[in-house]
Design a protein around this motif. Structure first.
Motif, mmCIF file in Angstrom:
data_model
loop_
_atom_site.group_PDB
_atom_site.id
_atom_site.type_symbol
_atom_site.label_atom_id
_atom_site.label_comp_id
_atom_site.label_asym_id
_atom_site.label_seq_id
_atom_site.Cartn_x
_atom_site.Cartn_y
_atom_site.Cartn_z
ATOM 1 N N UNK A 254 -0.768 -0.340 13.632
ATOM 2 C CA UNK A 254 0.692 -0.247 13.637
ATOM 3 C C UNK A 254 1.243 -1.645 13.885
ATOM 4 N N UNK A 255 2.053 -2.147 12.943
ATOM 5 C CA UNK A 255 2.630 -3.493 13.094
ATOM 6 C C UNK A 255 4.009 -3.373 13.719
ATOM 7 N N UNK A 256 4.282 -4.214 14.707
ATOM 8 C CA UNK A 256 5.624 -4.210 15.314
ATOM 9 C C UNK A 256 6.241 -5.596 15.242
ATOM 10 N N UNK A 257 7.520 -5.605 14.875
ATOM 11 C CA UNK A 257 8.339 -6.803 14.821
ATOM 12 C C UNK A 257 9.576 -6.554 15.667
ATOM 13 N N UNK A 258 10.155 -7.632 16.221
ATOM 14 C CA UNK A 258 11.423 -7.452 16.941
ATOM 15 C C UNK A 258 12.517 -7.042 15.963
ATOM 16 N N UNK A 259 12.467 -7.630 14.765
ATOM 17 C CA UNK A 259 13.590 -7.455 13.832
ATOM 18 C C UNK A 259 13.089 -7.684 12.409
ATOM 19 N N UNK A 260 13.623 -6.909 11.480
ATOM 20 C CA UNK A 260 13.317 -7.141 10.061
ATOM 21 C C UNK A 260 14.619 -7.301 9.297
ATOM 22 N N UNK A 261 14.675 -8.377 8.516
ATOM 23 C CA UNK A 261 15.868 -8.604 7.682
ATOM 24 C C UNK A 261 15.505 -8.246 6.241
ATOM 25 N N UNK A 262 14.811 -9.158 5.551
ATOM 26 C CA UNK A 262 14.420 -8.902 4.156
ATOM 27 C C UNK A 262 13.006 -8.340 4.060
ATOM 28 N N UNK A 263 12.239 -8.488 5.125
ATOM 29 C CA UNK A 263 10.902 -7.881 5.159
ATOM 30 C C UNK A 263 9.748 -8.819 4.850
ATOM 31 N N UNK A 264 10.064 -10.064 4.472
ATOM 32 C CA UNK A 264 8.986 -11.001 4.092
ATOM 33 C C UNK A 264 7.995 -11.261 5.222
ATOM 34 N N UNK A 265 8.495 -11.388 6.441
ATOM 35 C CA UNK A 265 7.607 -11.686 7.573
ATOM 36 C C UNK A 265 6.672 -10.511 7.824
ATOM 37 N N UNK A 266 7.230 -9.304 7.840
ATOM 38 C CA UNK A 266 6.407 -8.100 8.073
ATOM 39 C C UNK A 266 5.316 -8.012 6.996
ATOM 40 N N UNK A 267 5.705 -8.290 5.731
ATOM 41 C CA UNK A 267 4.719 -8.255 4.643
ATOM 42 C C UNK A 267 3.585 -9.241 4.888
ATOM 43 N N UNK A 268 3.956 -10.459 5.333
ATOM 44 C CA UNK A 268 2.916 -11.486 5.555
ATOM 45 C C UNK A 268 1.927 -11.011 6.620
ATOM 46 N N UNK A 269 2.433 -10.437 7.692
ATOM 47 C CA UNK A 269 1.543 -9.962 8.762
ATOM 48 C C UNK A 269 0.661 -8.822 8.245
ATOM 49 N N UNK A 270 1.256 -7.940 7.462
ATOM 50 C CA UNK A 270 0.496 -6.795 6.938
ATOM 51 C C UNK A 270 -0.595 -7.285 5.984
ATOM 52 N N UNK A 271 -0.235 -8.220 5.112
ATOM 53 C CA UNK A 271 -1.233 -8.758 4.166
ATOM 54 C C UNK A 271 -2.420 -9.355 4.923
ATOM 55 N N UNK A 272 -2.129 -10.093 5.990
ATOM 56 C CA UNK A 272 -3.209 -10.744 6.760
ATOM 57 C C UNK A 272 -4.111 -9.693 7.416
ATOM 58 N N UNK A 273 -3.504 -8.639 7.941
ATOM 59 C CA UNK A 273 -4.297 -7.581 8.595
ATOM 60 C C UNK A 273 -5.165 -6.869 7.565
ATOM 61 N N UNK A 274 -4.571 -6.581 6.415
ATOM 62 C CA UNK A 274 -5.340 -5.890 5.367
ATOM 63 C C UNK A 274 -6.481 -6.779 4.875
ATOM 64 N N UNK A 275 -6.194 -8.075 4.716
ATOM 65 C CA UNK A 275 -7.248 -8.994 4.232
ATOM 66 C C UNK A 275 -8.410 -9.047 5.220
ATOM 67 N N UNK A 276 -8.113 -8.786 6.499
ATOM 68 C CA UNK A 276 -9.167 -8.837 7.521
ATOM 69 C C UNK A 276 -9.821 -7.469 7.735
#
Ligand SMILES: O=P(O)(O)OC[C@H]1O[C@H](OP(=O)(O)OP(=O)(O)O)[C@H](O)[C@@H]1O
Ligand SMILES: O=C(O)c1cc(=O)[nH]c(=O)[nH]1
Length: 232
Positions: free
Chosen positions: A130-152
């Motif tokens: 489960x990924x948690x962010x303080x805030x999401x605007x356009x979603x790019x940051x959340x995507x980057x974190x998710x991509x890194x977790x999936x790649x690992x």
């Protein structure tokens, strides 16, 4: 552990919006726009990082986050909670504690020295994260974190932002198409409702904020920021 009292969703949204106003986390500066993570120029900025400095508020917000996830995703759906660098990290620690789960955090980019890790902490292969962010605007940051977790080797199907701008109709669709359900507690609609109810913004400021929220990329482009979002 979390509170077993499952507060009504609309009440959680209203209370978080009120908290953000109470701790002066809602900022307006049209003459010198803020630059956002997406490259947008914005007359508004919400500083959710301040929540960590108020023990009663942060405790209630983390109960709300736990209730939101348990209600919307389920009670036994996760093995690990991951925070995104930097603002997501303290909230990941608190939510992991609430849910009785291990915690990891994800850097914006590999560290560059040492183990050159992007993910810190122990994430077992195939862990449901489960990924948690303080805030999401356009979603790019959340995507980057998710991509890194999936790649690992992690599995991500849910993300939660304490605050979600909810001004890009395509953002939640993008998440969905990547197999991620985005959960959140409060949005700009809630913050503006409180501003109106308690007369916290004058009419002119309210109108300007609404003009931005209704057409953010136009406002951004006119004020020196990007007028299109990077493809995610
Ligand atoms: O949804 P987005 O358009 O990507 O924007 C939201 C991101 O912006 C903020 O982080 P910031 O990059 O300012 O860094 P910080 O967490 O290190 O403060 C926030 O914590 C999110 O990560
Ligand atoms: O999009 C962003 O970067 C952003 C917006 C905002 O209101 N607050 C914040 O911390 N980041």
């Amino acid at each position: 552990m979390f509170s077993n009292a499952f507060t009504d969703k609309a009440l959680m949204a209203e209370l978080v919006a009120k908290m953000l106003w109470e701790i002066k986390a809602v900022h307006f500066r049209a003459d010198e726009p803020y630059r956002l993570a997406s490259g947008m120029a914005s007359p508004v900025y919400i500083d959710c990082r301040k929540l960590i400095s108020y023990p009663r508020i942060r405790s209630a917000v983390m109960d709300f986050a736990a209730a939101t996830i348990l209600r919307e995703a389920g009670f036994e759906q996760f093995d690990v909670v991951a925070g995104g660098e930097t603002a997501g990290i303290p909230f990941a620690a608190m939510l992991a504690e609430r849910l009785g789960l291990p915690m990891i955090y994800v850097r914006k980019a590999p560290k560059g020295h040492g183990r050159n890790a992007q993910i810190e902490g122990h994430m077992p292969e195939g862990a449901r994260v489960l990924v948690i962010e303080d805030l999401t605007t356009a979603g790019g940051s959340m995507f980057k974190f998710i991509d890194a977790i999936r790649a690992a080797g992690g599995v991500v199907e849910h993300g939660i932002a304490l605050f979600y701008y909810d001004i890009f109709p395509e953002a939640r669709g993008n998440m969905k198409s990547k197999g991620v359900d985005l959960h959140y507690i409060a949005t700009w609609r809630n913050v503006l409702a409180v501003a109106r109810e308690l007369a916290l913004f004058d009419e002119k400021t309210l109108n300007e904020v609404e003009a931005f929220l209704n057409a953010p990329l136009d406002w951004s482009g006119r004020n020196g920021g990007v007028s299109a979002l990077a493809v995610q």
